[in-house]
Scaffold this motif. Structure first.
Motif: not given
Length: 130
Positions: A65-72, A100-115
């Motif tokens: 993922g992008p430098t410094g980004g995380t996934v929640n 629980f009824t679902s699991i979601t993944l959310t990217g954080t940080g500034a778009a465009p999420f490169t890579p």
């Protein structure tokens, strides 16, 4: 989600001295995921049975993922957040949960999420046989 997945279903019978014997259906799903600016939130699992009687074990990894980004990683009961964990690149989460009824993944940080954020999840839900 992209790539291939596997789905195996088996019947598991518990033989516990402290508890009554119960039959469970056990599934297994493993697949890669990709999070981009176009799809910053993805649902990797949605439950269609009783969340108090379904137990899910699994692992979720964040391989790149992008430098410094995380996934929640968010566990939801309907629209209510039950728990949120944060993955950094190279980290993984192992869990066994119910309620629980679902699991979601959310990217954080500034778009465009490169890579793009990329990783894999393997989930094993177990639910009682009616």
């Amino acid at each position: 989600m992209s790539g291939c997945s596997s789905n195996n279903q088996t019947l598991v019978v518990g033989n516990h001295e402290c508890c009554s014997q119960r039959s469970f259906v056990q599934d297994k799903l493993c697949a890669p995921y990709t999070i981009t600016a176009a799809t910053p939130d993805i649902t990797i699992y949605a439950l269609n049975t009783n969340p108090t009687k379904t137990f899910v074990s699994g692992t979720i990894s964040l391989d790149s993922g992008p430098t410094g980004g995380t996934v929640n990683v968010t566990f939801l009961l309907g629209a209510t957040t039950v728990e949120t964990e944060t993955l950094t690149v190279g980290a993984s989460l192992a869990f066994t949960k119910n309620g629980f009824t679902s699991i979601t993944l959310t990217g954080t940080g500034a778009a465009p999420f490169t890579p793009a954020y990329q990783g894999e999840f393997c989930l094993t839900p177990r639910y009682p046989l009616s």
